[in-house]
Every structure is written in C-alpha cells, then in structure tokens.
Design an enzyme around this catalytic site. Structure first.
Site, PDB file in Angstrom:
ATOM      1  N   HIS A  84      22.130  -3.601 -21.385  1.00 46.88           N
ATOM      2  CA  HIS A  84      22.655  -4.035 -22.559  1.00 46.88           C
ATOM      3  C   HIS A  84      24.356  -3.925 -22.640  1.00 46.88           C
ATOM      4  O   HIS A  84      24.888  -4.859 -22.810  1.00 46.88           O
ATOM      5  CB  HIS A  84      22.093  -3.068 -23.824  1.00 46.88           C
ATOM      6  CG  HIS A  84      20.983  -3.233 -24.196  1.00 46.88           C
ATOM      7  ND1 HIS A  84      20.246  -2.056 -24.467  1.00 46.88           N
ATOM      8  CD2 HIS A  84      19.999  -3.922 -24.556  1.00 46.88           C
ATOM      9  CE1 HIS A  84      18.900  -2.138 -25.076  1.00 46.88           C
ATOM     10  NE2 HIS A  84      18.726  -3.480 -24.700  1.00 46.88           N
TER      11      HIS A  84
ATOM     12  N   SER B 208      14.400  -0.619 -22.802  1.00 51.12           N
ATOM     13  CA  SER B 208      14.457   0.670 -23.774  1.00 51.12           C
ATOM     14  C   SER B 208      13.057   1.325 -23.794  1.00 51.12           C
ATOM     15  O   SER B 208      12.874   2.559 -23.664  1.00 51.12           O
ATOM     16  CB  SER B 208      14.618   0.102 -25.254  1.00 51.12           C
ATOM     17  OG  SER B 208      15.907  -0.358 -25.480  1.00 51.12           O
TER      18      SER B 208
ATOM     19  N   LYS C  75       9.033  -1.339 -36.069  1.00 47.20           N
ATOM     20  CA  LYS C  75       9.483  -1.407 -34.567  1.00 47.20           C
ATOM     21  C   LYS C  75       9.152   0.112 -34.312  1.00 47.20           C
ATOM     22  O   LYS C  75       9.028   0.511 -33.256  1.00 47.20           O
ATOM     23  CB  LYS C  75      10.384  -2.063 -34.200  1.00 47.20           C
ATOM     24  CG  LYS C  75      10.218  -3.432 -33.868  1.00 47.20           C
ATOM     25  CD  LYS C  75      11.267  -3.832 -32.655  1.00 47.20           C
ATOM     26  CE  LYS C  75      10.959  -5.137 -32.115  1.00 47.20           C
ATOM     27  NZ  LYS C  75      11.874  -5.400 -31.009  1.00 47.20           N
TER      28      LYS C  75
ATOM     29  N   ARG D 184      16.247 -11.187 -18.630  1.00 46.50           N
ATOM     30  CA  ARG D 184      15.911 -10.187 -17.388  1.00 46.50           C
ATOM     31  C   ARG D 184      14.929 -11.132 -16.380  1.00 46.50           C
ATOM     32  O   ARG D 184      15.584 -11.854 -15.570  1.00 46.50           O
ATOM     33  CB  ARG D 184      15.159  -8.749 -17.474  1.00 46.50           C
ATOM     34  CG  ARG D 184      16.207  -7.798 -18.095  1.00 46.50           C
ATOM     35  CD  ARG D 184      15.365  -6.809 -18.818  1.00 46.50           C
ATOM     36  NE  ARG D 184      14.753  -7.186 -20.024  1.00 46.50           N
ATOM     37  CZ  ARG D 184      13.869  -6.691 -20.994  1.00 46.50           C
ATOM     38  NH1 ARG D 184      13.827  -5.262 -20.869  1.00 46.50           N
ATOM     39  NH2 ARG D 184      13.621  -7.200 -22.203  1.00 46.50           N
TER      40      ARG D 184
HETATM   41  P1  ADP Z   1      14.996  -7.019 -28.976  1.00 43.03           P
HETATM   42  O1  ADP Z   1      13.982  -6.215 -29.666  1.00 43.03           O
HETATM   43  O2  ADP Z   1      15.677  -8.068 -29.680  1.00 43.03           O
HETATM   44  O3  ADP Z   1      14.389  -7.535 -27.557  1.00 43.03           O
HETATM   45  P2  ADP Z   1      16.288  -5.282 -27.122  1.00 43.03           P
HETATM   46  O4  ADP Z   1      17.383  -3.997 -27.834  1.00 43.03           O
HETATM   47  O5  ADP Z   1      15.108  -4.726 -26.411  1.00 43.03           O
HETATM   48  O6  ADP Z   1      16.093  -5.841 -28.255  1.00 43.03           O
HETATM   49  O7  ADP Z   1      17.291  -6.179 -26.534  1.00 43.03           O
HETATM   50  C1  ADP Z   1      18.317  -6.619 -26.951  1.00 43.03           C
HETATM   51  C2  ADP Z   1      18.983  -7.909 -25.902  1.00 43.03           C
HETATM   52  O8  ADP Z   1      18.982  -7.469 -24.665  1.00 43.03           O
HETATM   53  C3  ADP Z   1      17.896  -8.797 -25.622  1.00 43.03           C
HETATM   54  O9  ADP Z   1      18.543 -10.208 -25.405  1.00 43.03           O
HETATM   55  C4  ADP Z   1      17.163  -8.365 -24.328  1.00 43.03           C
HETATM   56  O10 ADP Z   1      16.580  -9.744 -23.627  1.00 43.03           O
HETATM   57  C5  ADP Z   1      18.429  -7.913 -23.584  1.00 43.03           C
HETATM   58  N1  ADP Z   1      18.315  -6.747 -22.526  1.00 43.03           N
HETATM   59  C6  ADP Z   1      17.352  -6.051 -22.822  1.00 43.03           C
HETATM   60  N2  ADP Z   1      17.283  -5.345 -21.407  1.00 43.03           N
HETATM   61  C7  ADP Z   1      18.133  -5.931 -20.414  1.00 43.03           C
HETATM   62  C8  ADP Z   1      18.576  -5.653 -19.276  1.00 43.03           C
HETATM   63  N3  ADP Z   1      18.149  -4.806 -18.487  1.00 43.03           N
HETATM   64  N4  ADP Z   1      19.657  -6.480 -18.769  1.00 43.03           N
HETATM   65  C9  ADP Z   1      20.052  -7.648 -19.553  1.00 43.03           C
HETATM   66  N5  ADP Z   1      19.773  -7.784 -20.853  1.00 43.03           N
HETATM   67  C10 ADP Z   1      18.728  -6.985 -21.300  1.00 43.03           C
END
Ligand code: ADP
Length: 161
Positions: free
Chosen positions: A17, A128, A41, A90
């Site tokens: 992130h 996460s 969630k 990803r």
């Molecule tokens: P959500 O529940 O909205 O998917 P996340 O916190 O899991 O929220 O992810 C927020 C954003 O960050 C999303 O666009 C997700 O695709 C992106 N993201 C998550 N992990 C990675 C990563 N390892 N590298 C790049 N972007 C990521």
C-alpha cells in the site's frame, strides 16, 4: 489540479500500500488515502487506529492526507474534490473485481476516472489478510509492515485477538 483518492480497508496497512501512495504522490498533485469504515469486514483494528498508522507512515509526504469514509467511494471522492480513484493491482486475481468496481464507479460518476498502479514485484504477494495470518502464528512481520504496525499486530496476537 490532479487529486487522487486511494480507498481501501488498510487492515493493516502494509508496504505494498505504502509503495502505491509514494509513487502516486509523484504523479498527482494531491493524494487522499481513504480508510473504509466497514464493521462487516471485521477489521482487527479500528478505523481511527488504521488512520493513525497511515498518518505516521506517510508523514514525510507533504501532499498526502488520510481520511475515514463509510459510504460510496465516488461520494467520498466528490466530497474531497478528488478527480481520480486510485487502486493498486497485484495479480490477475485482483483484476476482475477491480474492473467491475471501476465500471460501476464510472456509471455512478463519469467525471471521476479510476487509475491503476501496478505493484512492484517484491510486493506482489503481500496482502493484509496474509499479514494477519503471519501475525497470528508469530512469524516475523517487519519485511511487510511498518514497525509500529508490526508491534500492534504482535500485541493483538498475544492477547489472542
Ligand atoms: P480493499 O478491501 O478495498 O481491497 P485493501 O486495503 O486490501 O482494501 O487494498 C487497498 C488497495 O490497495 C486496493 O486497490 C488493493 O488492490 C491495493 N493493494 C493491496 N495490496 C497491494 C500490494 N501488495 N501492492 C499494491 N497494491 C496493493
């Protein structure tokens, strides 16, 4: 002015992130990270905690701010004056869901464009949910999350959360 809203759960924030925000901060005039408050969630940390972890990790970036939101992403974008919704990609696994969401958001608000940043390969396998599993089983976390987040996750794991 270009202003990107980066919405997500960030439960917890990890280096994948943070890398997206750092690169976006060089592309857009402003970046607003929007932490989704979605109790359905079952987040391990509250929205306030997630905001403060992000604020701490992103303090060096003058054009980045962090807010909370609970409704539609497009409404949050409009409320903050953002003309772009930023999402990280990803693998192929993210693609279908992200395209569907982006199209729905375009339907709801055609003036807001969705912009995707591709992860760096070294972050491609970080999520996460995997970080939370590692924490639960006492694995080292520092390669994946900032130190303060690692400490909070270890504390939660030792409390049996
Ligand atoms: P959500 O529940 O909205 O998917 P996340 O916190 O899991 O929220 O992810 C927020 C954003 O960050 C999303 O666009 C997700 O695709 C992106 N993201 C998550 N992990 C990675 C990563 N390892 N590298 C790049 N972007 C990521």
């Amino acid at each position: 002015m270009s202003h990107a809203l980066y919405p997500g759960s960030f439960d917890p924030v990890h280096r994948g992130h943070l890398d997206v925000v750092e690169r976006a901060s060089r592309i857009f005039d402003r970046v607003t990270v929007a932490v989704l408050e979605n109790p359905a969630k079952n987040p391990v940390s509250t929205a306030e905690e997630r905001v403060s972890f992000l604020q701490e990790a992103l303090a060096e970036f003058g054009n980045v701010s962090v807010v909370r939101f609970g409704g539609l992403t497009v409404e949050c974008a409009k409320q903050h004056g953002a003309n772009v919704i930023l999402r990280g990609l990803r693998a192929v696994l993210d693609f279908d869901y992200e395209v569907q969401t982006a199209m729905m958001n375009r339907h709801l608000e055609p003036r807001v464009e969705t912009f995707f940043l591709l992860t760096k390969s070294r972050y491609a396998y970080i999520s996460s949910s995997l970080v939370k599993q590692l924490a639960k089983f006492g694995a080292p976390l520092d390669d994946f999350v900032p130190a303060s987040v690692a400490e909070a996750l270890r504390r939660l794991a030792s409390e049996g959360a």
